[in-house]
Design a protein around this motif. Structure first.
Motif, PDB file in Angstrom:
ATOM      1  N   GLU A   1       2.175   4.605  10.508  1.00 52.66           N
ATOM      2  CA  GLU A   1       1.208   5.278   9.626  1.00 52.66           C
ATOM      3  C   GLU A   1       0.181   6.081  10.427  1.00 52.66           C
TER       4      GLU A   1
ATOM      5  N   LEU B   1      -0.508  -2.366  15.297  1.00 56.55           N
ATOM      6  CA  LEU B   1      -1.582  -2.900  14.454  1.00 56.55           C
ATOM      7  C   LEU B   1      -2.875  -2.112  14.617  1.00 56.55           C
ATOM      8  N   ASN B   2      -2.767  -1.028  15.356  1.00 52.94           N
ATOM      9  CA  ASN B   2      -3.939  -0.161  15.525  1.00 52.94           C
ATOM     10  C   ASN B   2      -5.067  -0.849  16.274  1.00 52.94           C
ATOM     11  N   LEU B   3      -4.697  -1.776  17.161  1.00 48.52           N
ATOM     12  CA  LEU B   3      -5.699  -2.485  17.954  1.00 48.52           C
ATOM     13  C   LEU B   3      -5.679  -1.943  19.382  1.00 48.52           C
TER      14      LEU B   3
ATOM     15  N   LEU C   1      10.466  -7.538   7.675  1.00 53.25           N
ATOM     16  CA  LEU C   1       9.153  -7.700   8.312  1.00 53.25           C
ATOM     17  C   LEU C   1       9.010  -6.734   9.486  1.00 53.25           C
TER      18      LEU C   1
ATOM     19  N   SER D   1       8.380  -3.390   8.183  1.00 55.05           N
ATOM     20  CA  SER D   1       7.004  -3.277   7.674  1.00 55.05           C
ATOM     21  C   SER D   1       6.019  -3.071   8.812  1.00 55.05           C
ATOM     22  N   LEU D   2       6.202  -3.867   9.873  1.00 55.13           N
ATOM     23  CA  LEU D   2       5.278  -3.735  11.011  1.00 55.13           C
ATOM     24  C   LEU D   2       5.431  -2.374  11.668  1.00 55.13           C
TER      25      LEU D   2
ATOM     26  N   TRP E   1       6.315   0.299  10.149  1.00 59.66           N
ATOM     27  CA  TRP E   1       5.694   1.244   9.203  1.00 59.66           C
ATOM     28  C   TRP E   1       4.181   1.263   9.412  1.00 59.66           C
ATOM     29  N   LEU E   2       3.630   0.068   9.542  1.00 55.72           N
ATOM     30  CA  LEU E   2       2.177  -0.045   9.700  1.00 55.72           C
ATOM     31  C   LEU E   2       1.719   0.727  10.942  1.00 55.72           C
TER      32      LEU E   2
END
Lengths: 1009, 192
Positions: free
Chosen positions: A410, A68-70, A400, A403-404, A406-407
């Motif tokens: 990225e 999640l880029n956190l 899902l 998707s996560l 992939w996120l």
């Protein structure tokens, strides 16, 4: 048979640390297929599982945060907090569930449950802490893990001891009284609880076990819960540190003669019943009416006969006797008989508590089957529904998860936002991704006729060996460590989707600053056969627009497919590397390439209805085609299209991409030929935007970084760092004698320095000495050069329109800001300046302007569509566009149309001259030679003597051929080579030989600038 | 007069998953992967995720309006309410980190201080309410938090619908959310 015989008195529990360690050793060493399961082993395994769960949770939390880029481990403690909270919640839920399972007959015993939940949570949190530490390097991992181990071991000891105590009781199963079914009366339950508490209290109070104790008799039918109750009594007492022993009546009879006992499994060793403080005797009377059955008389006879002198041992301890169902009168007889047995040899008769169980509630009646056919179909439908339901759940979960993933991925696909300034200029993406890298790499094979450069007059097409050199691009493209087919200089390779610049797992090729701002300087052999690419000089051969149109034509070829591109690339450049890349990566790439082909074709078609069909083949090189020819662009056609969304077809503001040396604001306060942009970053932004980069792409940090870095690069790029001086590049050409240089300098200072400044001896540029007209706009009427660059339709509304394309920050300025603006003045933005409000005011101004001028359509344009566009952009960039610029950094002054006087560092690399590249050499620009009305352009050689391009003039009626196939006709609109008759007109020079000598000297001097 | 609180019949695990987890998962897949083809991906993801959050919140608002303080809100409400919050959390995170570049001052400047703080308060209450639901906490304070969170979200959805009324999809989703709450209230009144 005497009360003085203490050989079978109960004994207190004594378990040493060594015994616990021995048990742990046995548990860890034992094989579960060859030995009995123990509770101590179960507890150890349980805690290992808890630690493992903690590890899983913290790693999962770390990965999710990473995706999640956190901030995540080891830089952030959030995985630790999240992991600890999650496992604590898990144990809390388990505690609540078990606490809620009590039947209310006995106290809930929540304290032990809570302690158990706390210790489990502690072990899980330990796993979380260890997992967190393991992500922080070896030292941290070692220190934290070693620190945790002692705590975990110390905490384990009392629990392991408890498990050993329990398992040595020989109870068939663990049962908590709080879970007992309500098959006994509440008063019996209360009495039983009191007895148990008294037993535990007494055991804890006394150093030695006290002989004697009450007799508890449990009687009831099968399934009423007698054995569970007996185990519950045993469990509660064992947890209270009472030495408990469970056995059946039959086994007890076998163990009656001393020292007989059943020690149980070798890895447990039950407490000897003679040492026990609590003896549980199960299955005395089965009431099955068989030979196993006994009545009260038989029972007493059996005990008397078998125990004989040892009978007193039974009464030395608290005992629990489990009987079958009895009528009340019979139960009284049994109680009396057992009481008497247990009273033998005791100082006083024991307290007897006889508990009668009620029958268990009847089992629910089986559901009658429904009629056959509906049942079958319903059952089938139900099964199918369940299978389908679970399939959908699993599928959606996988989607899902994908998707996560992939996120998170990225970030890996995204372009770097830390390229150096030179790299950002040369290779950095500007959001100008055009086509899949693999297609661009094999355009030699797949470009087809669209990429054949056939001169208008016929003859052999250009054939330099590569499509890109045919189009004037130069070697030296982006580093491609894993790519086997290189691209030319001026291309980027990124994993960003064209238009949106979204990171995807497919490489795309795009244009960079160096596409237009790099020049191949190559000379004939007599000048040393120089062949060098100079970054920062304007292109002299590259046909960027032609390449764009050719690409549109090539992609429109129905035979072009993703499969063809991949296959051709594999043949020419090598197969994909890696198993997963081949199995999945190439499939994903094919999907993206197919989608890109469809989208590109659709856009080309839809654009053609407004922007006209793209050119191809010979038309790319005809004045009647694109018209720009090599090394020129039509920037304002593009900006009219991209920003205003008007056709722009009539815009003839042909321009050469300029040399961008030494662009610092002190030397060059205003950029562009007309000085319409102040700031270098804004200049580069608008150049990228004009070339097709979208606002969304330019808002992405890697791209915004490249724009800024490339702009800054141009501020210092020059002969003082990497740009070669004339003398260095052409050592074979005379630098001129000192007298000539001095003469040239005199001429320059007298006639050129006022507008352009001059280079000092130390290499810096002087814009002060004698530079009376520098940084001013020379009016068109004075310059006499082609006016199309500054007089095209919509020129006056473009500056504000461009400003509106990049909404400013919503935050008012915290403090006043001063800075130069494009009218040569300094602007002060007050504290509290609201950029968005100012941009809205500009929109209003444009509406009013259109209204006053009577242009109703233009009014509607601003009031409707552009207002909507602005509001949409404001929503898309709510923090302000990353490259938003201030007011008046881009402007257009209708009262002072003309060209802006700026320094001309590295003058020799500015050929062909004038903004529209209409004058091939410096000699022609200075009117030493006649300016040609027509000349051939393409891949021209450089002539250091004339300080310009070798541009042949074709014979009347003839055509230009390769390698300079484009006929530049200065009589066509936008191509005028008139004007800038400085120092003197052609007529003056022709008439005066002294002027010629001055100009010859001036050219020599200009080589030093 | 006492209010009778009756437990709602719990749906099976499978039907609960199909009703809540599946739309959440598919919705988030669309939010993340479906947005890849959008012209402005960050904006699209932020926009899609708030729409998903509101769509998932609609059943929860219906159940809340129908059952609140009448009977247990039940597992289905909890699932929808949690899934909606998860989508909303994604919206907040993406909006704040990517769109606003983690700049709270820009959020305040863009939305206005009052709106930003109200949004933050609703988010906090929603999060606390979900915590209470999962910890099975009950009581007057929990009821107040729950009511404020639901009504706050509904009000925010209605306001956003009015603000973006020209956008058909936004208006449609706002309408669905409002209708869900109204339908729940009507059913509540009919069963009084």
């Amino acid at each position: 048979m005497t009360k003085d015989d203490h050989s079978c008195d109960p004994k207190k529990i004594q378990i040493t640390v060594k015994q616990v360690l021995d048990q742990v050793g046995r548990d860890l060493f034992d094989k579960e297929v060859a030995s009995a399961a123990t509770y101590s082993y179960l507890w150890i395994a349980d805690q290992m599982g808890h630690i493992g769960l903690g590890l899983v949770v913290v790693f999962l939390a770390s990965w999710i945060l990473y995706f999640l880029n956190l901030p995540t481990a080891p830089d952030s403690y959030w995985p630790l907090y999240i992991g600890a909270a999650a496992v604590s919640y898990w144990e809390f839920s388990a505690y609540r569930t078990y606490a809620a399972m009590t039947t209310g007959l006995f106290p809930a015993g929540k304290l032990l449950l809570a302690r158990n939940a706390v210790i489990a949570a502690f072990y899980m949190v330990a796993g979380v802490v260890a997992g967190f530490a393991w992500q922080g390097g070896e030292l941290m991992a070692a220190v934290v893990t070693l620190s945790l181990v002692p705590a975990l071991v110390i905490l384990a000891f009392p629990w392991l001891r408890q498990k050993i105590v329990w398992q040595k009781a020989g109870l068939p199963f663990l049962f908590r009284l709080s879970n007992a079914s309500p098959t006994i009366s509440r008063s019996d339950a209360r009495d039983l609880q009191n007895l148990i508490e008294a037993q535990i209290k007494e055991s804890r109070r006394n150093m030695d076990a006290v002989p004697g104790g009450p007799v508890i008799i449990l009687s009831g039918p099968l399934g009423a819960g007698k054995t569970s109750m007996a185990c519950g009594i045993g469990t509660e007492c064992a947890f209270g540190d009472v030495k408990v022993r469970y056995t059946t009546f039959e086994k007890l009879l076998q163990m009656a003669p001393p020292p007989a006992d059943d020690p149980g499994p070798s890895n447990i060793i039950y407490w000897p019943w003679r040492d026990s403080e609590l003896l549980i005797v199960d299955d005395i009377d089965t009431e099955t009416k068989t030979t196993l059955d006994v009545d009260v008389k038989t029972f007493c006879d059996l005990v008397d006969r078998v125990f004989g002198n040892e009978e007193h041992c039974l009464g030395r301890r608290t005992t629990v006797w489990v009987l079958g169902p009895k009528k009340s009168a019979d139960l009284a007889k049994w109680s009396d008989a057992i009481g008497k047995i247990c009273a033998k040899g005791q100082e006083r008769p024991p307290q007897v508590l006889a508990i009668e169980f009620t029958p268990p509630p009847p089992a629910p009646a089986p559901i009658k089957p429904a009629p056959t056919t509906p049942v079958l179909s319903t059952s089938l439908v139900g099964k199918v529904s369940r299978i389908a339901g679970w399939a959908i759940v699993v599928l959606s979960t996988l989607l899902l998860a994908t998707s996560l993933w992939w996120l998170g991925a990225e970030r890996g696909w995204d372009s770097r936002a830390d390229l150096s300034e030179p790299d950002a200029f040369r290779y950095g993406t500007l959001g100008l991704e055009l086509a899949p890298y693999k297609l661009v790499a094999v355009l030699d094979q797949l470009g087809g006729d669209a990429f054949k450069r056939i001169p208008p007059g016929g003859g052999a097409p250009m054939n330099t060996g590569h499509w890109w050199s045919d189009f004037g691009f130069n070697a030296g493209g982006p580093p491609t460590p894993s790519k086997k087919c290189p691209l030319p200089l001026g291309f980027s390779i990124s994993s960003l989707l064209p238009q949106s610049a979204t990171p995807v797992p497919v490489d795309f090729a795009g244009l960079t600053c160096a596409a237009c701002h790099s020049q191949r300087v190559h000379t004939a052999p007599q000048f040393g056969g120089v062949d060098r690419v100079v970054v920062g000089a304007g292109m002299t051969a590259t046909d960027v627009i032609g390449f764009g149109d050719a690409l549109k034509q090539a992609v429109a070829n129905p035979a072009l497919t993703a499969d063809l591109i991949q296959t051709t690339y594999a043949k020419q450049c090598g197969e994909s590397e890696g198993f997963w890349q081949r199995v999945i990566g190439d499939k994903v790439e094919a999907i993206f390439i197919s989608q890109w082909i469809s989208g590109f074709r659709a856009t080309t078609l839809s654009d053609s209805s407004k922007y006209d069909l793209p050119f191809h083949g010979t038309a790319l090189l005809e004045a009647g085609g694109i018209g720009a020819g090599p090394a020129r662009t039509r920037p304002f056609r593009s900006v009219v299209r991209n920003n205003l969304d008007f056709p722009g077809a009539t815009n003839l503001a042909y321009s050469k991409p300029p040399a961008i040396f030494e662009q610092s604001r002190d030397l060059r306060p205003q950029s562009q030929y007309d000085g319409s942009i102040v700031d270098t970053v804004t200049r580069s932004l608008i150049a990228a935007y004009t070339s097709g980069a979208t606002q969304a792409a330019l808002n992405r940090e890697p791209i915004a970084h490249n724009v800024r870095a490339a702009a800054h690069y141009t501020e210092t790029l020059g002969p003082r760092n990497e740009v070669p001086t004339f003398a260095k590049l052409f050592p074979a050409v005379s630098a001129g004698d000192p007298a000539t240089l001095a003469q040239g300098e005199t001429v320059y200072m007298a006639h050129c320095a006022s507008c352009h400044g001059h280079r000092r001896a130390d290499g810096t540029w002087d814009v002060v000495t004698g530079a009376s007209a520098i940084h001013r706009t020379a009016p068109l009427s004075q310059m006499g050069t082609d006016p199309a660059r500054v007089t095209f339709r919509y020129a006056e509304i473009l500056p504000l329109s461009l400003w509106l394309a990049f909404p400013g920050s919503p935050e008012p300025l915290p403090a006043a800001q001063r800075g130069p603006v494009c009218d040569g003045k300094t602007q002060e933005l007050p504290a509290g300046y609201d950029a968005l409000a100012q941009q809205r005011t500009a929109l209003d101004y444009l509406k009013v302007f259109a209204g006053f001028s009577g242009d109703n359509v233009l009014y509607q344009y601003w009031a409707g569509r552009r207002t909507d566009d602005f509001e949409q952009a404001r929503r898309e960039f709510p923090a302000g566009h990353a490259l938003a610029f201030g007011p008046k950094l881009v402007c257009y002054d209708t009262t002072h149309l003309g060209y802006y006087n700026n320094p001309i560092p590295v003058a020799y690399l500015r050929a062909p001259y004038l903004h529209n590249a209409s004058v091939p050499t410096m000699r022609e620009l200075l009117n030493l030679d006649e300016r040609p009305a027509q000349f051939c352009r393409g891949n021209n050689l450089y002539d250091p003597v004339t300080m310009g391009l070798v541009a042949e003039t074709p014979a009347a009626g003839a055509h230009c051929g390769a390698p300079t196939p484009f006929l530049f006709d200065t009589t066509l609109p936008g191509n005028s080579n008139a004007g800038h008759d400085y120092p003197w007109t052609r007529a003056q020079v022709a008439a005066d030989p002294n002027l010629k000598a001055d100009l010859e000297a001036l050219i020599v001097y200009l080589r030093t600038q | 007069m006492t209010t009778k609180i009756a437990a709602a019949a719990p749906p099976s695990t499978l039907s609960q998953l199909v009703l809540t987890w599946v739309p959440f998962s598919l919705g988030m897949t669309f939010v993340i992967l479906g947005a890849v083809i959008a012209p402005d991906v960050p904006h699209a993801r932020t926009q899609y995720s708030i729409r998903l959050a509101l769509l998932l919140a609609a059943p929860a608002l219906f159940l809340f309006a129908r059952d609140f303080r009448r009977r247990e809100l039940g597992a289905l409400w909890k699932s929808y309410w949690t899934a909606a919050f998860a989508a909303y959390a994604f919206h907040l995170w993406y909006g704040y980190e990517i769109m606003f570049r983690g700049d709270w001052a820009a959020v305040v400047a863009s939305q206005g201080e009052a709106t930003a703080l109200i949004n933050l308060a609703i988010t906090a209450l929603w999060a606390v309410d979900i915590g209470c639901a999962w910890l099975d906490l009950k009581g007057r304070i929990v009821d107040i938090i729950r009511a404020v969170a639901h009504v706050g979200l509904l009000a925010a959805a209605v306001m956003a619908t009015m603000l973006f009324f020209r956008n058909n999809i936004a208006a449609g989703i706002g309408g669905i959310v409002t209708l869900a709450a109204v339908a729940g209230l009507i059913q509540r009144l009919r069963t009084t």
